[in-house]
Design an enzyme around this catalytic site. Structure first.
Site, PDB file in Angstrom:
ATOM      1  N   GLY A   1       0.538  -1.039   0.470  1.00  0.00           N
ATOM      2  CA  GLY A   1       0.148   0.127  -0.327  1.00  0.00           C
ATOM      3  C   GLY A   1       1.234   1.423   0.084  1.00  0.00           C
ATOM      4  O   GLY A   1       0.690   2.074  -0.299  1.00  0.00           O
TER       5      GLY A   1
ATOM      6  N   ARG B   1       7.802   1.536   1.390  1.00  0.00           N
ATOM      7  CA  ARG B   1       7.707   0.506   1.275  1.00  0.00           C
ATOM      8  C   ARG B   1       7.872  -0.412  -0.042  1.00  0.00           C
ATOM      9  O   ARG B   1       8.670  -1.160   0.107  1.00  0.00           O
ATOM     10  CB  ARG B   1       6.218  -0.653   1.614  1.00  0.00           C
ATOM     11  CG  ARG B   1       6.199  -0.709   2.704  1.00  0.00           C
ATOM     12  CD  ARG B   1       6.620  -1.287   4.180  1.00  0.00           C
ATOM     13  NE  ARG B   1       6.841  -1.646   5.260  1.00  0.00           N
ATOM     14  CZ  ARG B   1       6.494  -1.804   5.578  1.00  0.00           C
ATOM     15  NH1 ARG B   1       4.700  -2.757   5.782  1.00  0.00           N
ATOM     16  NH2 ARG B   1       6.470  -2.285   7.878  1.00  0.00           N
TER      17      ARG B   1
ATOM     18  N   ARG C   1       2.184  11.883  -8.084  1.00  0.00           N
ATOM     19  CA  ARG C   1       1.634  11.314  -7.005  1.00  0.00           C
ATOM     20  C   ARG C   1       2.081  10.990  -5.447  1.00  0.00           C
ATOM     21  O   ARG C   1       1.924  10.016  -4.215  1.00  0.00           O
ATOM     22  CB  ARG C   1       0.404  11.084  -7.061  1.00  0.00           C
ATOM     23  CG  ARG C   1      -0.781  11.989  -7.591  1.00  0.00           C
ATOM     24  CD  ARG C   1      -2.444  10.968  -7.737  1.00  0.00           C
ATOM     25  NE  ARG C   1      -3.511  12.349  -8.268  1.00  0.00           N
ATOM     26  CZ  ARG C   1      -4.540  13.145  -8.139  1.00  0.00           C
ATOM     27  NH1 ARG C   1      -4.708  12.634  -7.021  1.00  0.00           N
ATOM     28  NH2 ARG C   1      -4.806  13.333  -8.927  1.00  0.00           N
TER      29      ARG C   1
ATOM     30  N   ARG D   1      -0.167  -8.046  -3.971  1.00  0.00           N
ATOM     31  CA  ARG D   1      -0.618  -7.442  -3.328  1.00  0.00           C
ATOM     32  C   ARG D   1      -0.153  -7.963  -1.743  1.00  0.00           C
ATOM     33  O   ARG D   1       0.026  -8.973  -2.194  1.00  0.00           O
ATOM     34  CB  ARG D   1      -2.006  -7.150  -2.992  1.00  0.00           C
ATOM     35  CG  ARG D   1      -2.460  -6.643  -1.161  1.00  0.00           C
ATOM     36  CD  ARG D   1      -3.336  -5.593  -1.301  1.00  0.00           C
ATOM     37  NE  ARG D   1      -3.946  -5.725   0.224  1.00  0.00           N
ATOM     38  CZ  ARG D   1      -3.124  -4.739   0.782  1.00  0.00           C
ATOM     39  NH1 ARG D   1      -2.468  -3.936   0.530  1.00  0.00           N
ATOM     40  NH2 ARG D   1      -3.935  -4.610   2.375  1.00  0.00           N
TER      41      ARG D   1
ATOM     42  N   SER E   1      -1.109  -5.659   4.612  1.00  0.00           N
ATOM     43  CA  SER E   1      -1.445  -5.899   6.180  1.00  0.00           C
ATOM     44  C   SER E   1      -2.760  -6.333   6.100  1.00  0.00           C
ATOM     45  O   SER E   1      -3.791  -5.880   5.435  1.00  0.00           O
ATOM     46  CB  SER E   1      -0.592  -4.793   7.170  1.00  0.00           C
ATOM     47  OG  SER E   1      -1.169  -3.667   7.617  1.00  0.00           O
TER      48      SER E   1
ATOM     49  N   ASP F   1      -2.601  -6.962  13.209  1.00  0.00           N
ATOM     50  CA  ASP F   1      -3.646  -6.558  14.808  1.00  0.00           C
ATOM     51  C   ASP F   1      -5.056  -7.465  14.451  1.00  0.00           C
ATOM     52  O   ASP F   1      -4.825  -7.777  13.853  1.00  0.00           O
ATOM     53  CB  ASP F   1      -4.421  -4.956  14.590  1.00  0.00           C
ATOM     54  CG  ASP F   1      -4.197  -4.944  13.817  1.00  0.00           C
ATOM     55  OD1 ASP F   1      -3.785  -3.963  12.172  1.00  0.00           O
ATOM     56  OD2 ASP F   1      -5.912  -4.829  12.939  1.00  0.00           O
TER      57      ASP F   1
ATOM     58  N   ARG G   1       6.479  -5.658  12.780  1.00  0.00           N
ATOM     59  CA  ARG G   1       5.708  -5.646  11.359  1.00  0.00           C
ATOM     60  C   ARG G   1       6.781  -5.566  10.311  1.00  0.00           C
ATOM     61  O   ARG G   1       6.436  -6.178   9.395  1.00  0.00           O
ATOM     62  CB  ARG G   1       5.586  -4.150  11.565  1.00  0.00           C
ATOM     63  CG  ARG G   1       4.048  -3.988  11.921  1.00  0.00           C
ATOM     64  CD  ARG G   1       3.903  -2.326  11.725  1.00  0.00           C
ATOM     65  NE  ARG G   1       2.397  -2.037  13.172  1.00  0.00           N
ATOM     66  CZ  ARG G   1       1.110  -1.897  12.734  1.00  0.00           C
ATOM     67  NH1 ARG G   1       0.754  -1.848  11.206  1.00  0.00           N
ATOM     68  NH2 ARG G   1      -0.083  -1.887  13.366  1.00  0.00           N
TER      69      ARG G   1
END
Ligand code: HPA
Length: 239
Positions: free
Chosen positions: A21, A25, A44, A88, A91, A206, A219
């Site tokens: 996302g 990353r 962007r 994809r 998380s 989570d 993470r």
């Protein structure tokens, strides 16, 4: 030709694109795992890179958050850039007592509370599913790496802060949905419509069952494990 959201030209992207996302990353993956990575898009700040992994061309580009954002970027990669496989790597929050933080969920299907499918004018409910070929390759990689993984349904939600979260989640939990994220269903529907391949795998950051949340360092570690799975999958798809 480039698009309204992507300054790359056809040929700039590899056949397989990994999509986290977060643009940072994407940059981290390119710098850490790819050889000779070059920036092919930065419109962007949605950084896209192409390089090689074990000699296999691989690209990585951010999807942004949510189905509309994933919808735009994955559509253009498939439709305008000749991309065949999008994976994809994200998380998710677990909805299941059997799925723990740090575990990996392979999204065999992606339910959604979004209206995205209405554009197809179907007389019923479309079931967005992963590419079997990609899913099989990813599961093989999970087995080889000894990862703790689960295969099942994701929920791609339009809301992170839902007004009636507990009630809404309970319904999906009753149906055995494993984890909640925000992008997979749009990716799967675009792939279906355009005759391409897609898969979403998520690390659990989570738990909506216990309230546990992974600290930042954990993470990072579970993200690295997911990267290994994704890159091995890309190599299998190439071979
Ligand atoms: N909801 C939606 N997306 C998420 C969550 C969540 O609770 N956790 C990680 N990604």
């Amino acid at each position: 030709m480039s698009t309204a959201h992507n300054s790359a030209v056809p040929g700039d992207f590899a056949k397989t694109v990994l999509m986290p996302g977060d643009p940072l990353r994407a940059k981290f993956i390119a710098e850490t795992f790819l050889t000779d990575a070059r920036l092919v898009n930065n419109v962007r700040g949605i950084q896209g890179y192409t390089g090689t992994y074990n000699g296999v061309p691989v690209s990585v580009m951010a999807s942004g958050m949510g189905m509309p954002s994933m919808g735009i970027y994955s559509y253009e990669l498939f439709h305008d850039y000749g991309v065949e496989n999008i994976m994809r790597i994200g998380s998710a929050g677990t909805l299941s007592a059997d799925v723990r933080v740090r575990d990996i969920v392979v999204g065999m299907g992606a339910c959604t509370n979004s209206n995205y499918a209405s554009q197809y004018g179907l007389a019923g409910t479309f079931a967005p599913i992963a590419s079997y070929k990609m899913m099989r390759a990813a599961i093989d990689a999970c087995e080889k790496l000894g990862s703790r993984y689960h295969v099942g349904n994701l929920l791609s939600s339009d809301t992170f802060y839902a007004d009636n979260a507990a009630d809404a989640n309970a319904g999906w939990q009753k149906m055995g949905v494993l984890a909640i994220e925000m992008e997979a269903a749009a990716l799967y529907m675009n792939a279906a419509r355009l005759g391409k391949n897609a898969l979403a795998i998520c690390t659990i950051s989570d738990s909506l069952v216990t309230g546990e949340a992974l600290p930042a360092i954990d993470r990072q570690n579970s993200f690295t494990e997911m990267m290994e799975i994704a890159l091995r999958t890309a190599v299998t798809l190439h071979g």
